[in-house]
Enzyme design. Structure first.
Site, PDB file in Angstrom:
ATOM      1  N   GLY A  20     -20.342 -63.969 -18.480  1.00 39.05           N
ATOM      2  CA  GLY A  20     -21.325 -64.469 -19.439  1.00 39.05           C
ATOM      3  C   GLY A  20     -21.153 -63.832 -20.810  1.00 39.05           C
ATOM      4  CG  ASP A  33     -12.819 -62.263 -15.382  1.00 36.43           C
ATOM      5  OD1 ASP A  33     -13.745 -61.909 -16.137  1.00 36.43           O
ATOM      6  OD2 ASP A  33     -12.984 -62.467 -14.157  1.00 36.43           O
ATOM      7  CB  ILE A  34     -10.902 -61.094 -10.733  1.00 36.64           C
ATOM      8  CG1 ILE A  34     -10.157 -61.129  -9.406  1.00 36.64           C
ATOM      9  CG2 ILE A  34     -12.302 -61.694 -10.608  1.00 36.64           C
ATOM     10  CD1 ILE A  34     -10.761 -60.223  -8.331  1.00 36.64           C
ATOM     11  CG  LEU A  83     -11.118 -54.687 -13.341  1.00 38.30           C
ATOM     12  CD1 LEU A  83     -12.630 -54.691 -13.550  1.00 38.30           C
ATOM     13  CD2 LEU A  83     -10.402 -54.006 -14.512  1.00 38.30           C
ATOM     14  CB  SER A  95     -22.507 -57.990 -13.932  1.00 38.78           C
ATOM     15  OG  SER A  95     -22.752 -59.263 -13.389  1.00 38.78           O
ATOM     16  CG  ASN A 100     -31.263 -52.028 -17.962  1.00 34.97           C
ATOM     17  OD1 ASN A 100     -32.140 -51.999 -17.107  1.00 34.97           O
ATOM     18  ND2 ASN A 100     -30.500 -53.111 -18.139  1.00 34.97           N
ATOM     19  CG  HIS A 101     -30.083 -52.125 -13.832  1.00 31.15           C
ATOM     20  ND1 HIS A 101     -31.401 -52.335 -13.479  1.00 31.15           N
ATOM     21  CD2 HIS A 101     -29.703 -53.220 -14.547  1.00 31.15           C
ATOM     22  CE1 HIS A 101     -31.792 -53.519 -13.941  1.00 31.15           C
ATOM     23  NE2 HIS A 101     -30.782 -54.077 -14.585  1.00 31.15           N
ATOM     24  CE1 TYR A 104     -23.746 -53.516 -12.680  1.00 31.34           C
ATOM     25  CE2 TYR A 104     -26.123 -53.441 -12.979  1.00 31.34           C
ATOM     26  CZ  TYR A 104     -24.858 -53.673 -13.488  1.00 31.34           C
ATOM     27  OH  TYR A 104     -24.712 -54.076 -14.790  1.00 31.34           O
TER      28      TYR A 104
HETATM   29  P1  NAI Z   1     -20.607 -61.193 -15.536  1.00 31.80           P
HETATM   30  O1  NAI Z   1     -20.812 -60.956 -14.081  1.00 31.80           O
HETATM   31  O2  NAI Z   1     -20.928 -62.538 -16.073  1.00 31.80           O
HETATM   32  O3  NAI Z   1     -19.088 -60.845 -15.917  1.00 31.80           O
HETATM   33  C1  NAI Z   1     -18.343 -59.857 -15.267  1.00 31.80           C
HETATM   34  C2  NAI Z   1     -16.911 -60.335 -15.151  1.00 31.80           C
HETATM   35  O4  NAI Z   1     -16.171 -59.356 -14.434  1.00 31.80           O
HETATM   36  C3  NAI Z   1     -16.803 -61.667 -14.379  1.00 31.80           C
HETATM   37  O5  NAI Z   1     -16.115 -62.630 -15.165  1.00 31.80           O
HETATM   38  C4  NAI Z   1     -16.019 -61.288 -13.137  1.00 31.80           C
HETATM   39  O6  NAI Z   1     -15.123 -62.294 -12.701  1.00 31.80           O
HETATM   40  C5  NAI Z   1     -15.278 -60.030 -13.580  1.00 31.80           C
HETATM   41  N1  NAI Z   1     -14.939 -59.207 -12.415  1.00 31.80           N
HETATM   42  C6  NAI Z   1     -15.718 -58.922 -11.333  1.00 31.80           C
HETATM   43  N2  NAI Z   1     -15.018 -58.232 -10.431  1.00 31.80           N
HETATM   44  C7  NAI Z   1     -13.778 -58.064 -10.947  1.00 31.80           C
HETATM   45  C8  NAI Z   1     -12.596 -57.435 -10.469  1.00 31.80           C
HETATM   46  N3  NAI Z   1     -12.546 -56.836  -9.263  1.00 31.80           N
HETATM   47  N4  NAI Z   1     -11.506 -57.461 -11.249  1.00 31.80           N
HETATM   48  C9  NAI Z   1     -11.537 -58.066 -12.477  1.00 31.80           C
HETATM   49  N5  NAI Z   1     -12.613 -58.685 -12.974  1.00 31.80           N
HETATM   50  C10 NAI Z   1     -13.719 -58.679 -12.214  1.00 31.80           C
HETATM   51  O7  NAI Z   1     -21.423 -60.066 -16.318  1.00 31.80           O
HETATM   52  P2  NAI Z   1     -21.856 -60.042 -17.861  1.00 31.80           P
HETATM   53  O8  NAI Z   1     -23.269 -60.378 -17.964  1.00 31.80           O
HETATM   54  O9  NAI Z   1     -20.867 -60.782 -18.660  1.00 31.80           O
HETATM   55  O10 NAI Z   1     -21.751 -58.484 -18.170  1.00 31.80           O
HETATM   56  C11 NAI Z   1     -20.566 -57.895 -18.649  1.00 31.80           C
HETATM   57  C12 NAI Z   1     -20.614 -56.403 -18.364  1.00 31.80           C
HETATM   58  O11 NAI Z   1     -21.738 -55.835 -18.990  1.00 31.80           O
HETATM   59  C13 NAI Z   1     -20.721 -56.035 -16.889  1.00 31.80           C
HETATM   60  O12 NAI Z   1     -19.937 -54.887 -16.651  1.00 31.80           O
HETATM   61  C14 NAI Z   1     -22.172 -55.734 -16.695  1.00 31.80           C
HETATM   62  O13 NAI Z   1     -22.384 -54.801 -15.642  1.00 31.80           O
HETATM   63  C15 NAI Z   1     -22.544 -55.157 -18.048  1.00 31.80           C
HETATM   64  N6  NAI Z   1     -23.943 -55.387 -18.359  1.00 31.80           N
HETATM   65  C16 NAI Z   1     -24.354 -56.626 -18.763  1.00 31.80           C
HETATM   66  C17 NAI Z   1     -25.681 -56.858 -19.064  1.00 31.80           C
HETATM   67  C18 NAI Z   1     -26.150 -58.182 -19.574  1.00 31.80           C
HETATM   68  O14 NAI Z   1     -27.339 -58.303 -19.846  1.00 31.80           O
HETATM   69  N7  NAI Z   1     -25.297 -59.190 -19.727  1.00 31.80           N
HETATM   70  C19 NAI Z   1     -26.669 -55.790 -18.939  1.00 31.80           C
HETATM   71  C20 NAI Z   1     -26.127 -54.532 -18.508  1.00 31.80           C
HETATM   72  C21 NAI Z   1     -24.810 -54.355 -18.246  1.00 31.80           C
HETATM   73  C1  15L Z   2     -27.663 -55.796 -15.917  1.00 33.98           C
HETATM   74  O1  15L Z   2     -27.097 -54.718 -15.756  1.00 33.98           O
HETATM   75  C2  15L Z   2     -27.081 -57.062 -15.466  1.00 33.98           C
HETATM   76  O2  15L Z   2     -25.662 -57.062 -15.602  1.00 33.98           O
HETATM   77  C3  15L Z   2     -27.616 -58.290 -16.165  1.00 33.98           C
HETATM   78  O3  15L Z   2     -27.272 -59.422 -15.382  1.00 33.98           O
HETATM   79  C4  15L Z   2     -29.121 -58.238 -16.402  1.00 33.98           C
HETATM   80  O4  15L Z   2     -29.782 -58.480 -15.218  1.00 33.98           O
HETATM   81  C5  15L Z   2     -29.510 -56.916 -17.026  1.00 33.98           C
HETATM   82  O5  15L Z   2     -28.927 -55.788 -16.408  1.00 33.98           O
HETATM   83  C6  15L Z   2     -31.022 -56.675 -17.050  1.00 33.98           C
HETATM   84  O6  15L Z   2     -31.453 -55.596 -16.693  1.00 33.98           O
HETATM   85  O7  15L Z   2     -31.742 -57.572 -17.492  1.00 33.98           O
END
Ligand code: NAI
Ligand code: 15L
Length: 264
Positions: free
Chosen positions: A13, A33-34, A51, A74, A111-112, A135
Site C-alpha cells: 500500500g 517485493d516478493i 527477504l 505489516s 507504532n505497534h 508484529y
Molecule cells: P503492505 O503489507 O501493504 O506492504 C508490505 C509489502 O511487503 C507487501 O507488498 C509484501 O508483498 C511485501 N513482503 C511481505 N513479505 C515479504 C517477504 N518475505 N519478502 C519480500 N517482500 C515481502 O504494508 P504497507 O502498509 O505498505 O506498509 C509498509 C511498511 O510500513 C511495512 O513494513 C509496515 O509494517 C510499515 N508500517 C506501515 C504502516 C501504515 O500505516 N501503512 C504503519 C506502521 C508501519
Molecule cells: C501498522 O503497523 C500497520 O502496518 C498498518 O496496516 C496500520 O494498521 C497501522 O499500523 C495502524 O496502527 O493504524
C-alpha cells in the site's frame, strides 16, 4: 540526488505510493517485493525476491547508496512469516548493507512497538517498548538490530514508527495516528538527505490535533509535517459510537492489543 536507491515492499500500500514519490530522489530507483512489480519504468530496476532468501537479498542490495525498507509482514500474523520476513529478512538486509558498504537505511518501524501504552500518555522516542503483537516485537527487533549495525559498522538508520499512513484515517483512533502520504514523503526526504542522522527513532505522524507522540529527540531531522487528520474528523465522528472499554479507544495500538493468531 542519490545515484541508486533501493525501495523494498514496493508492491504494498505504502510502497506503491513511494515508488512514484521517491523517483525524484535518485537517478535509479531499484524496486523490490516478493510480489510481482511489472516490468519497470526507464529509471527503475525491478527485483522480485523473498527477504528471507539471504543470497537474493545480497544481490538485491549490491550497488545501492541507500535503502527505504518497507518490505515485510505489516500486521499481526503467525510467527513463521514474521520470522522469515521481519526478522531473518531484516538481518539479511543489514548483512548485505554491511558487505556492500551501504551507509544509510530508513526502516519502517511501527507504532505497534509501543501499542500497549494508553491513549492518554504522550511518549517520546526513548520510552521502553511495549509491543502489542508479535508484529510489534519484530519491529522492536528491527530498531535494536539497526542500532547495533550503527554502533559496530556506522550504518545510519532512521527508524520511523509509522502511525497510520494511508489515504485517510479510518476510525477515531487514527485521528491521532494518521500520517498523510505527503508528510511521509517529506520525512523520507529528511531521512535520506540530512548530512548526519546516526541512529534516529521518530514517530511517523501528521500535525494532528490529538498528539500521543513527542518527536523532540528527533528534531535534528528537521521534519515538519504539514497535513492533519482534522479534515476527516467530522466524517469519522459520524461513525457509530465505540464502547468505552473497546481497545480501539484505550490503547495506542488500538485493537492490535487483542489481535491473534497465537495458535500453538
Ligand atoms: P503492505 O503489507 O501493504 O506492504 C508490505 C509489502 O511487503 C507487501 O507488498 C509484501 O508483498 C511485501 N513482503 C511481505 N513479505 C515479504 C517477504 N518475505 N519478502 C519480500 N517482500 C515481502 O504494508 P504497507 O502498509 O505498505 O506498509 C509498509 C511498511 O510500513 C511495512 O513494513 C509496515 O509494517 C510499515 N508500517 C506501515 C504502516 C501504515 O500505516 N501503512 C504503519 C506502521 C508501519
Ligand atoms: C501498522 O503497523 C500497520 O502496518 C498498518 O496496516 C496500520 O494498521 C497501522 O499500523 C495502524 O496502527 O493504524
Amino acid at each position: 540526488m542519490l545515484n541508486r536507491l533501493l525501495l523494498t515492499g514496493a508492491a504494498g500500500g505504502l510502497g506503491k505510493v513511494m515508488r512514484r514519490e521517491l523517483a525524484g530522489f535518485a537517478k535509479t530507483l531499484r524496486v523490490s517485493d516478493i510480489q510481482g512489480l511489472g516490468s519497470g519504468a526507464e529509471h527503475e530496476e525491478v527485483f522480485q525476491c523473498d527477504l528471507g532468501d539471504a543470497a537474493a537479498v545480497n544481490e538485491l542490495v549490491q550497488g545501492v547508496d541507500a535503502i527505504v525498507h518497507l518490505g515485510g509482514i505489516s500486521v499481526e500474523d503467525k510467527f513463521e512469516p514474521i520470522l522469515n520476513a521481519n526478522i531473518i529478512g531484516l538481518f539479511n538486509l543489514y548483512q548485505a548493507a554491511r558487505r556492500h558498504g551501504v551507509k544509510r537505511i530508513v526502516f519502517a518501524s511501527s507504532n505497534h512497538v509501543v501499542g500497549f501504552y494508553r491513549q492518554d500518555e504522550v511518549l517520546d522516542t526513548e520510552v521502553p517498548m511495549r509491543p502489542d503483537t508479535l508484529y510489534g516485537v519484530s519491529k522492536g527487533f528491527g530498531e535494536l538490530l539497526s542500532r547495533m549495525y550503527f554502533d559496530r559498522y556506522g550504518i545510519e538508520t532512521v527508524c520511523v514508527r509509522i502511525g497510520s499512513c494511508m489515504p485517510e484515517p479510518k476510525d477515531r483512533r487514527m485521528l491521532a495516528s494518521y500520517m498523510s502520504y505527503a508528510d511521509f514523503t517529506e520525512l523520507m526526504r529528511c531521512a535520506l538527505f540530512k548530512p548526519e542522522v546516526g541512529h534516529t527513532v521518530i514517530y511517523g505522524m501528521s500535525a494532528n490535533r490529538d498528539v500521543w507522540w513527542d518527536n523532540s529527540k528527533a528534531a535534528h531531522l528537521g521534519f515538519t509535517p504539514k497535513d492533519s487528520s482534522e479534515p476527516f474528523r467530522a466524517a469519522i465522528e459520524q461513525q457509530p459510537p465505540v464502547a468505552e472499554d473497546d481497545p480501539l479507544m484505550i490503547y495506542q495500538g488500538g485493537r492490535f492489543v487483542v489481535a491473534g493468531p497465537f495458535d500453538n
